[in-house]
Design an enzyme around this catalytic site. Structure first.
Site, mmCIF file in Angstrom:
data_model
loop_
_atom_site.group_PDB
_atom_site.id
_atom_site.type_symbol
_atom_site.label_atom_id
_atom_site.label_comp_id
_atom_site.label_asym_id
_atom_site.label_seq_id
_atom_site.Cartn_x
_atom_site.Cartn_y
_atom_site.Cartn_z
ATOM 1 N N GLY A 58 0.928 -1.273 -0.057
ATOM 2 C CA GLY A 58 0.079 -0.121 0.084
ATOM 3 C C GLY A 58 0.893 1.258 0.114
ATOM 4 O O GLY A 58 2.100 1.199 0.281
ATOM 5 N N CYS A 85 5.168 -6.134 2.076
ATOM 6 C CA CYS A 85 5.714 -4.762 1.883
ATOM 7 C C CYS A 85 4.737 -3.991 2.927
ATOM 8 O O CYS A 85 5.254 -4.122 4.233
ATOM 9 C CB CYS A 85 5.443 -4.256 0.506
ATOM 10 S SG CYS A 85 6.231 -2.617 0.181
ATOM 11 N N TYR A 86 3.765 -3.191 2.720
ATOM 12 C CA TYR A 86 3.217 -2.530 3.845
ATOM 13 C C TYR A 86 2.394 -3.607 4.962
ATOM 14 O O TYR A 86 2.449 -3.276 5.779
ATOM 15 C CB TYR A 86 1.913 -1.809 3.229
ATOM 16 C CG TYR A 86 0.845 -1.112 3.953
ATOM 17 C CD1 TYR A 86 1.287 0.410 4.560
ATOM 18 C CD2 TYR A 86 -0.215 -1.597 4.689
ATOM 19 C CE1 TYR A 86 0.539 0.989 5.360
ATOM 20 C CE2 TYR A 86 -0.858 -1.019 5.481
ATOM 21 C CZ TYR A 86 -0.674 0.398 5.834
ATOM 22 O OH TYR A 86 -1.536 1.129 6.620
ATOM 23 N N HIS A 171 8.207 -7.818 -3.182
ATOM 24 C CA HIS A 171 6.718 -8.191 -3.933
ATOM 25 C C HIS A 171 7.111 -9.690 -4.457
ATOM 26 O O HIS A 171 7.699 -9.526 -5.803
ATOM 27 C CB HIS A 171 6.423 -7.182 -5.005
ATOM 28 C CG HIS A 171 5.977 -6.029 -4.137
ATOM 29 N ND1 HIS A 171 4.628 -5.779 -3.744
ATOM 30 C CD2 HIS A 171 6.482 -4.756 -3.922
ATOM 31 C CE1 HIS A 171 4.362 -4.613 -3.120
ATOM 32 N NE2 HIS A 171 5.449 -3.824 -3.387
ATOM 33 N N GLU A 173 4.790 -11.220 -5.795
ATOM 34 C CA GLU A 173 3.743 -11.487 -6.887
ATOM 35 C C GLU A 173 4.157 -11.213 -8.135
ATOM 36 O O GLU A 173 3.621 -11.413 -9.353
ATOM 37 C CB GLU A 173 2.368 -10.951 -6.394
ATOM 38 C CG GLU A 173 2.472 -9.340 -6.603
ATOM 39 C CD GLU A 173 2.907 -9.058 -5.384
ATOM 40 O OE1 GLU A 173 2.877 -7.439 -4.992
ATOM 41 O OE2 GLU A 173 3.890 -9.261 -4.437
ATOM 42 N N SER A 225 -21.253 -8.961 -27.471
ATOM 43 C CA SER A 225 -20.721 -7.998 -28.204
ATOM 44 C C SER A 225 -19.762 -8.741 -29.150
ATOM 45 O O SER A 225 -18.960 -8.067 -30.098
ATOM 46 C CB SER A 225 -19.762 -7.167 -27.451
ATOM 47 O OG SER A 225 -18.991 -8.000 -26.522
ATOM 48 N N GLY A 226 -19.410 -10.022 -29.170
ATOM 49 C CA GLY A 226 -18.472 -10.590 -30.080
ATOM 50 C C GLY A 226 -16.979 -10.750 -28.948
ATOM 51 O O GLY A 226 -16.171 -11.495 -29.462
ATOM 52 N N GLY A 227 -17.135 -10.104 -27.836
ATOM 53 C CA GLY A 227 -15.861 -10.236 -26.942
ATOM 54 C C GLY A 227 -15.875 -11.704 -26.202
ATOM 55 O O GLY A 227 -16.934 -12.179 -26.086
ATOM 56 N N VAL A 228 -14.865 -11.799 -25.517
ATOM 57 C CA VAL A 228 -14.644 -12.974 -24.983
ATOM 58 C C VAL A 228 -15.597 -13.187 -23.785
ATOM 59 O O VAL A 228 -16.323 -14.314 -23.367
ATOM 60 C CB VAL A 228 -13.266 -13.109 -24.541
ATOM 61 C CG1 VAL A 228 -13.167 -14.700 -23.739
ATOM 62 C CG2 VAL A 228 -12.188 -13.575 -25.531
ATOM 63 N N ASP A 229 -15.711 -12.269 -22.997
ATOM 64 C CA ASP A 229 -16.498 -12.147 -21.562
ATOM 65 C C ASP A 229 -17.798 -12.417 -21.762
ATOM 66 O O ASP A 229 -18.404 -13.288 -21.260
ATOM 67 C CB ASP A 229 -16.159 -10.955 -20.876
ATOM 68 C CG ASP A 229 -14.944 -10.616 -20.782
ATOM 69 O OD1 ASP A 229 -13.874 -11.325 -20.769
ATOM 70 O OD2 ASP A 229 -14.415 -9.341 -20.226
ATOM 71 N N SER A 230 -18.691 -11.595 -22.677
ATOM 72 C CA SER A 230 -19.988 -11.850 -22.989
ATOM 73 C C SER A 230 -20.169 -13.110 -23.643
ATOM 74 O O SER A 230 -21.232 -13.625 -23.275
ATOM 75 C CB SER A 230 -20.485 -10.494 -23.811
ATOM 76 O OG SER A 230 -19.960 -10.619 -25.135
ATOM 77 N N SER A 231 -19.285 -13.433 -24.615
ATOM 78 C CA SER A 231 -19.614 -14.814 -25.260
ATOM 79 C C SER A 231 -19.595 -16.050 -24.123
ATOM 80 O O SER A 231 -20.409 -16.887 -24.273
ATOM 81 C CB SER A 231 -18.501 -14.949 -26.530
ATOM 82 O OG SER A 231 -18.702 -14.092 -27.257
ATOM 83 N N LYS A 370 -9.472 -12.684 -16.138
ATOM 84 C CA LYS A 370 -9.553 -12.918 -17.887
ATOM 85 C C LYS A 370 -8.955 -14.183 -18.280
ATOM 86 O O LYS A 370 -9.710 -14.766 -19.215
ATOM 87 C CB LYS A 370 -8.741 -11.751 -18.499
ATOM 88 C CG LYS A 370 -9.135 -11.372 -20.086
ATOM 89 C CD LYS A 370 -10.539 -11.011 -20.208
ATOM 90 C CE LYS A 370 -10.443 -10.556 -21.716
ATOM 91 N NZ LYS A 370 -11.863 -9.706 -21.890
#
Length: 514
Positions: A58, A85-86, A171, A173, A225-231, A370
């Site tokens: 943070g 870290c923080y 970090h 990650e 919409s043709g995007g991955v998420d909505s599909s 994603k």
């Protein structure tokens, strides 16, 4: 049937740039990880039955007035804790040690010398790590010991073995800490005792059951919409309830080359999912006439989209649910530790529709990142080319056509963008980029074509490498490939006479231009 309980590691976010990335790294180890505000009451934390807790970094100093702190009950909970870290500084400050400004701040690569124990088990004593801090622990709380040190931080890693409390000043990650995943694995597997029971196969079956239980015999409408998420969201819901799902596809006139044909072909013909299509390009382009400001573009597109979608959804009759492809990063952003982050750009979605239409909201992907959505899409039968499709902004080409948006300018950009992506695929570079696209600039330049003077538009090409889209570096495409793309665009897209390549990283730039 109650949903199955998975092993969980919670990330408490204290305003870190990388809180989502911590959760993502834990999930890669097969353990469900969720991000909560750092100040979440312990009762809410306890109800989730975490096997471990990670305190994020943070921007604050732990000794500053008003610095965010966790519920004090956390320290005596017996749950293993890793402070990053923080988070390390919280462990020290809250449990009886002392944190002070460092004599020399550390931002960037550093080398630590570590004991081959605890989170460093199985690793060499000398480890390259990524530091980002201006404070450091001066004295440790009772019961703690040093696990590692750097040239500027005598307590680069600490541990209270009896209480299973660990802190690291760096970090683990980020990719700049090469063995960070191994360190996190030691915490998750060895210290927290997680076996790893989080995978897409189980998630698919669980979500299908959950959707069926939630929706019952009612009907659902989903925007695609043709995007991955909505599909992927639509395919998942269709797997659960079949033809009680109807999709609405709004052609805004701001889509990629032949995107409408592809969407309708996939959903109606291949997947046999009912789709209601609306050709609305004139309405969107009319709303954008004369508008150059990117935020105003987004607001106008959002307003028209909500109105058009509402009209189409109401025409379906008795629909009770609205489905959206909301992902976990969107959920996290809405409940940030210190309030929502600064608005870099307004997101385009169907916000407001559930309340306006008295619909219940169905978000089957809200636990996923994603790349997890892409993996789920493959399991649902989405072809790999669509599942691996690069992100596309909600407002579409409106924010890649810089300046005023017109049908003619969108057509120019569509053709240039399609040629760019075609050449990337042919050269094997499309899947090596996280995102690639063309941008039409609001300027014209002089050129010479066929011994004649031209005065035409400029297109900029953008390609970036990124693991998480929080940071990105410009892709070093081969010169020969860029030359070929430039030649094709100038020769084949009448109205463009100059091509440039964007070599800006994020930060300081953003991936999209608007």
């Amino acid at each position: 049937m109650a949903p199955p309980k998975h092993e969980r590691i919670l990330v408490l976010d204290f305003g870190a740039q990388y809180a989502q990335l911590i959760a993502r790294r834990v999930r890669e180890l097969g353990v469900l990880s969720e991000v909560l505000p750092g100040t979440t009451p312990f009762g809410e934390i306890e109800a989730l039955e975490p096997r471990g807790i990670i305190l994020s970094g943070g921007p604050e100093s732990v000794y500053a007035t008003g610095a965010p702190r966790p519920d004090p009950a956390l320290w005596d909970s017996g749950v293993p804790i890793l402070g990053i870290c923080y988070g390390l500084q919280l462990l020290v400050q809250e449990l009886g040690g002392e944190v002070l400004p460092s004599d020399q701040r550390e931002f960037g690569p550093a080398e630590i010398e570590a004991l081959p124990e605890s989170i460093f088990r199985g690793l060499a004593p000398s480890q390259p790590v990524w530091m980002s801090h201006g404070d450091r622990a001066r004295t440790l709380p009772p019961g703690f010991r040093a696990l590692a040190r750097s040239a500027n931080a005598p307590f680069a890693a600490i541990e209270h073995p009896g209480r299973r409390l660990v802190g690291v000043q760096f970090h683990p990650e980020v990719a700049h800490t090469p063995n960070g995943t191994a360190m996190l694995r030691n915490f998750v597997r060895e210290i927290c005792g997680c076996a790893g029971d989080w995978n897409m196969g189980d998630f698919l079956g669980e979500q299908v059951d959950r959707i069926r239980q939630s929706v019952g015999e009612e009907r659902v409408v989903a925007g695609i919409s043709g995007g991955v998420d909505s599909s992927v969201a639509a395919l998942l819901i269709h797997r659960a309830i079949g033809e009680r799902l109807t999709c609405v596809f709004v052609d805004t006139g701001l889509l990629r080359w032949r995107e409408g044909e592809q969407v309708m072909g996939d959903f109606r013909d291949r997947f046999q999912i009912p789709v209601r299509a609306r050709q609305a390009a004139p309405e969107f382009l009319a709303a954008l006439a004369g508008v150059s400001d990117p935020e105003e573009k987004r607001r106008r597109i959002g307003a028209v989209f909500v109105r058009v979608f509402e009209e189409e959804a109401r025409a379906l009759g008795d629909v009770r649910w609205l489905a959206q492809g909301t992902l976990y990063p969107d959920v996290i952003e809405s409940r940030a530790a210190r309030g929502p982050s600064h608005t870099i750009k307004t997101h385009h979605n169907v916000g407001g529709l559930p309340e306006r239409m008295n619909l219940k909201l169905l978000e089957p992907l809200r636990l996923l990142f994603k790349d997890e959505v892409r993996a789920l899409g493959i399991q649902l039968g989405l072809d790999e080319q669509l599942a691996a499709r690069h992100p596309f902004p909600g407002p579409g080409l409106a924010v890649r056509v810089l300046g005023e948006v017109t049908a003619e300018r969108c057509d120019l950009l569509r053709r240039a963008d399609a040629l760019f992506l075609e050449e990337l695929r042919a050269a094997g570079w499309y899947d090596r980029c996280a995102q690639a696209f063309a941008v039409l600039l609001p300027i014209r330049t002089v050129g010479v074509m066929g011994d004649a003077r031209t005065y035409e538009s400029v297109v900029a090409l953008r390609a970036v490498d990124s693991r998480d889209f929080m940071t990105a570096d410009w892709t070093r495409l081969p010169e020969a490939l860029l030359a070929r793309v430039s030649t094709r665009i100038v020769n084949e897209v009448r109205g463009i006479n100059r091509v440039v390549y964007d070599v800006t990283s994020k930060p300081p730039g953003t991936i999209e231009w608007e």
